[in-house]
Design a protein around this motif. Sequence first.
Motif, PDB file in Angstrom:
ATOM      1  N   TRP A 472      55.646  46.655  39.175  1.00 39.98           N
ATOM      2  CA  TRP A 472      54.724  45.686  38.600  1.00 39.98           C
ATOM      3  C   TRP A 472      53.995  44.889  39.694  1.00 39.98           C
ATOM      4  O   TRP A 472      52.814  44.575  39.544  1.00 39.98           O
ATOM      5  CB  TRP A 472      55.485  44.756  37.673  1.00 39.98           C
ATOM      6  N   GLU A 473      54.682  44.564  40.774  1.00 41.51           N
ATOM      7  CA  GLU A 473      54.092  43.702  41.801  1.00 41.51           C
ATOM      8  C   GLU A 473      53.422  44.487  42.926  1.00 41.51           C
ATOM      9  O   GLU A 473      52.549  43.937  43.601  1.00 41.51           O
ATOM     10  CB  GLU A 473      55.174  42.789  42.389  1.00 41.51           C
ATOM     11  N   VAL A 474      53.832  45.739  43.159  1.00 37.67           N
ATOM     12  CA  VAL A 474      53.266  46.510  44.276  1.00 37.67           C
ATOM     13  C   VAL A 474      52.312  47.589  43.784  1.00 37.67           C
ATOM     14  O   VAL A 474      51.189  47.723  44.264  1.00 37.67           O
ATOM     15  CB  VAL A 474      54.401  47.125  45.112  1.00 37.67           C
ATOM     16  N   TRP A 475      52.738  48.382  42.779  1.00 39.40           N
ATOM     17  CA  TRP A 475      51.947  49.550  42.347  1.00 39.40           C
ATOM     18  C   TRP A 475      50.877  49.172  41.325  1.00 39.40           C
ATOM     19  O   TRP A 475      49.777  49.708  41.329  1.00 39.40           O
ATOM     20  CB  TRP A 475      52.908  50.580  41.753  1.00 39.40           C
ATOM     21  N   MET A 476      51.201  48.215  40.437  1.00 34.32           N
ATOM     22  CA  MET A 476      50.283  47.887  39.341  1.00 34.32           C
ATOM     23  C   MET A 476      48.959  47.284  39.817  1.00 34.32           C
ATOM     24  O   MET A 476      47.910  47.567  39.224  1.00 34.32           O
ATOM     25  CB  MET A 476      50.993  46.927  38.370  1.00 34.32           C
ATOM     26  N   PRO A 477      48.902  46.453  40.862  1.00 30.26           N
ATOM     27  CA  PRO A 477      47.597  45.921  41.292  1.00 30.26           C
ATOM     28  C   PRO A 477      46.607  47.009  41.705  1.00 30.26           C
ATOM     29  O   PRO A 477      45.401  46.888  41.433  1.00 30.26           O
ATOM     30  CB  PRO A 477      47.964  45.023  42.474  1.00 30.26           C
ATOM     31  N   TYR A 478      47.076  48.076  42.356  1.00 32.49           N
ATOM     32  CA  TYR A 478      46.159  49.169  42.714  1.00 32.49           C
ATOM     33  C   TYR A 478      45.580  49.818  41.460  1.00 32.49           C
ATOM     34  O   TYR A 478      44.394  50.178  41.426  1.00 32.49           O
ATOM     35  CB  TYR A 478      46.903  50.216  43.553  1.00 32.49           C
ATOM     36  N   VAL A 479      46.410  49.976  40.402  1.00 32.33           N
ATOM     37  CA  VAL A 479      45.930  50.605  39.158  1.00 32.33           C
ATOM     38  C   VAL A 479      44.902  49.713  38.480  1.00 32.33           C
ATOM     39  O   VAL A 479      43.872  50.193  37.966  1.00 32.33           O
ATOM     40  CB  VAL A 479      47.123  50.896  38.232  1.00 32.33           C
ATOM     41  N   ARG A 480      45.128  48.407  38.454  1.00 32.09           N
ATOM     42  CA  ARG A 480      44.154  47.507  37.822  1.00 32.09           C
ATOM     43  C   ARG A 480      42.807  47.571  38.539  1.00 32.09           C
ATOM     44  O   ARG A 480      41.745  47.604  37.879  1.00 32.09           O
ATOM     45  CB  ARG A 480      44.692  46.077  37.858  1.00 32.09           C
ATOM     46  N   ASN A 481      42.839  47.588  39.833  1.00 38.42           N
ATOM     47  CA  ASN A 481      41.572  47.635  40.575  1.00 38.42           C
ATOM     48  C   ASN A 481      40.815  48.927  40.315  1.00 38.42           C
ATOM     49  O   ASN A 481      39.595  48.930  40.144  1.00 38.42           O
ATOM     50  CB  ASN A 481      41.849  47.491  42.076  1.00 38.42           C
ATOM     51  N   ILE A 482      41.529  50.047  40.260  1.00 40.41           N
ATOM     52  CA  ILE A 482      40.849  51.327  40.095  1.00 40.41           C
ATOM     53  C   ILE A 482      40.333  51.506  38.676  1.00 40.41           C
ATOM     54  O   ILE A 482      39.283  52.117  38.446  1.00 40.41           O
ATOM     55  CB  ILE A 482      41.786  52.482  40.512  1.00 40.41           C
ATOM     56  N   VAL A 483      41.066  50.967  37.643  1.00 36.32           N
ATOM     57  CA  VAL A 483      40.596  51.083  36.263  1.00 36.32           C
ATOM     58  C   VAL A 483      39.373  50.209  36.040  1.00 36.32           C
ATOM     59  O   VAL A 483      38.459  50.562  35.279  1.00 36.32           O
ATOM     60  CB  VAL A 483      41.735  50.716  35.280  1.00 36.32           C
ATOM     61  N   ALA A 484      39.303  49.067  36.739  1.00 34.19           N
ATOM     62  CA  ALA A 484      38.128  48.200  36.597  1.00 34.19           C
ATOM     63  C   ALA A 484      36.864  48.869  37.108  1.00 34.19           C
ATOM     64  O   ALA A 484      35.757  48.620  36.594  1.00 34.19           O
ATOM     65  CB  ALA A 484      38.368  46.882  37.322  1.00 34.19           C
ATOM     66  N   GLN A 485      36.985  49.767  38.097  1.00 33.76           N
ATOM     67  CA  GLN A 485      35.818  50.450  38.646  1.00 33.76           C
ATOM     68  C   GLN A 485      35.564  51.808  37.977  1.00 33.76           C
ATOM     69  O   GLN A 485      34.586  52.474  38.301  1.00 33.76           O
ATOM     70  CB  GLN A 485      36.027  50.673  40.143  1.00 33.76           C
ATOM     71  N   TRP A 486      36.408  52.227  37.055  1.00 38.49           N
ATOM     72  CA  TRP A 486      36.331  53.572  36.459  1.00 38.49           C
ATOM     73  C   TRP A 486      35.322  53.630  35.315  1.00 38.49           C
ATOM     74  O   TRP A 486      35.200  52.708  34.529  1.00 38.49           O
ATOM     75  CB  TRP A 486      37.732  53.964  35.987  1.00 38.49           C
ATOM     76  N   GLN A 487      34.570  54.766  35.247  1.00 41.31           N
ATOM     77  CA  GLN A 487      33.620  55.000  34.172  1.00 41.31           C
ATOM     78  C   GLN A 487      34.287  55.852  33.089  1.00 41.31           C
ATOM     79  O   GLN A 487      34.823  56.928  33.388  1.00 41.31           O
ATOM     80  CB  GLN A 487      32.375  55.719  34.694  1.00 41.31           C
ATOM     81  N   PRO A 488      34.288  55.414  31.822  1.00 42.06           N
ATOM     82  CA  PRO A 488      35.016  56.149  30.777  1.00 42.06           C
ATOM     83  C   PRO A 488      34.524  57.580  30.574  1.00 42.06           C
ATOM     84  O   PRO A 488      35.292  58.451  30.183  1.00 42.06           O
ATOM     85  CB  PRO A 488      34.795  55.294  29.525  1.00 42.06           C
TER      86      PRO A 488
END
Length: 827
Positions: A472-488
Amino acid sequence: MSMSHLYGSAGDDGVEMESFEVSDWDLQNEFNPHRQRHRQTKEEATYGVWAERDSDEERPSFGGKRSRDYSAPVNFISAGLKKSAAEEASEDDSDEDEKPIKQEEIPKEFVPKKLKTGGNFKPSQKGFVGGTKSFVDFGSWERHTKGIGQKLLQKMGYVPGRGLGKNAQGIINPIEAKQRKGKGAVGAYGSERTSQSLQDFPVVDSEEEAEEEFQKELSQWRKDPTGGKKKPKYSYKTVEELKAKGRINKKLSAPQKELSQVKVIDMTGREQKVYYSYSQISHKHNIPDDSPQQPLGKDSKPQGFALPELEHNLQLLIDITEQEIIQNDRQLQYERDMVVNLTHEIEKMDEVLSHEEKAISNLSKVLDMVEECERRVQPGCENPLTLDECAKIFETLQDKYYEEYRLSDRVDLAVAIVYPLMKDYFRNWDPLKDCSYGTEIIAKWKNLLENDQLLSHGGQDLSTDAFHRLMWEVWMPYVRNIVAQWQPRNCGSMVDFLDSWVNVVPIWMLENILEQLVFPKLQKEVENWNPLTDTVPIHSWIHPWLPLMQARLEPLYSPIRNKLANALQKWHPSDSSAKLILQPWKDVFTPGSWEAFMVKNIVPKLGMCLNELIINPHQQHMDAFYWVIDWEGMISVSSLVGLLEKHFFPKWLQVLCSWLSNSPNYEEITKWYLGWKSMFSDQVLAHPSIKDKFNEALDIMNRAVSSSVGGYMQPGARENIAYLTHTERRKDFQYEAMQERREAENMAQRGIGAAASSVPMNFKDLIQTKAEEHNIVFMPVIGKRHEGKQLYTFGRIVIYIDRGVVFVQGEKTWVPTSLQSLIDMAK
């Protein structure tokens, strides 16, 4: 026979009067044939019960004055002597004065023996007087009477030759009388029992045992034949016997132990005696020569040495010594038990001590390893710790020191050592470009850090599970950043990324990614989608999420259907692009919503297209028909059949009728009929409504051929039409049989089971199964029906089935029959 016990004196003149009272003699002699009959006097006949009498117990004699006949011989009764009336009267008076003897005062030797009686039989039952008689002569006096006694007995269930009572437990023969040898008392000449009484009522105790007991009690009153004084008997006890006695007494309960230690002062004798327990009181008479002294006789000699005080003191010393021996033995046993107990305690404490020493040693080694890891994590270390090396160290802790590792606080340990290494490992990671990066190392740390218990999503879980907190503290921030930039619309890379991490990431964390990050992006993109202008189909970037999200996509389906319905408002069936867009959604939407969408938006357009279709046998344009038939797989069969019934077959049958009325060429009509029928699929042709329409066309052609009598008829037309009709209907039956066979095969392939597949689906299948078992041919008769029901041949018998009942063709009518009777007739 003397009757004095029935009469009393009526004064000084000695006149005897008869009494009206019912006495015991009356009851005993009820069935006595020689009993004197009662004769009523004149005065008694006149006044009845008010006739004069001298007293309540006496009544006047019916024969007048009757003097006693003292010269008459004395009559004897069996088993005793008959006394005179005066003696009996005197005995009765003396008996009344005597007090009744209590049962307790009678000696045991003179109590009568107990008899074994069965059922409700009472030993006090009265018997017959005067010798033994066989039951054959029983009641023989009733030949002189009306026999009322025997009748009453028979009404109450008496059977001659059997005993009285519910279970016939009474005696059969009258009581026998046994005459004594002399005039002694009862039992003076031996047993008074007869053979019959011994048989009917056996004695519980034998007379031999009673005699032995009597002799034994009698001998207790006799003096010693030697005449000497009994010598005292001394008892000697060894130390082992005293110890055994002490062990037995030791098993007393707590209250008994307390009573055994009470000091008791005995003042019942001439001297005061002191006992140390109540148990010694019971043994105070066991002292030799403690019994009361016998009085000295004339020939007896006085004792030469009699010191009872000394003997008593010696006995007290012996008792005290015995108690000391018993107490010492108990103390010795207690000390031995204490030694054994302490030995076990020492062994147990040694085991605990060794376990604690081992635990301390393991903890010291674990502490050294953890301190080494902390030292290598520091920034200025020459040999920095890598994530793989740290994983190997944790594996060593888990394998060699499992208990210490399991009890340790892995959260704090992971925060201090693993988190910095994990951040460095994922610093330059791009999930969309390298989706599987770090999956192996994270899976390894999952086995090392995750708790055994299942955790649900919540803040308290993050504080107790190190792996969940790490992700939650190490891996999840990378996922949030990449989903915010992702095109559906570019869904492939994101779907691949989540597929590669689905077995590593905790379930609650994956649900959080899909519901909180991915779904809002998809929902916003669906709202911006326009099916008329967008060149990329929506299913290409929505359907890849189905394996991961499944039912979570349900809220997106309703706006998608609304947008598609708006786009189909100006659509014409000639445009095939609509089918390409809608076909991928058929299996995604629920069957009900898909059918409603088709009926509302597609079926009306197809109906308009069929209305525009012109049927012309000479020049037929099939484009509109093809546009409709092309949607067969998309709309339901029932909807398609409804369209054909409403918009196609009325025009088609009308053209056929008009063509047959103008001297047609039946070969062309046959080809036209077969050509149109070939345009439909087998599934549509199998529908009953479509079958009826084509059968109606055949009937029209048959009527047209048979009605043109006298006019010109094309040669062979009638035979051709009949052959066509026969062929088409045979094809229908063959297709039905093939469909049933195919359905049976499909059911077997689905693995329903041998038991389920062997059960017939309907009555026709049951008949077919029975026919196969008995090698009987069962097949439909082509073109033959009775009241709309298909006829079948079962062997040589013609039958039809109506609502689960088999009807067999008889001489004049159809007769219902059972399946077994049908099989017997066919054989």
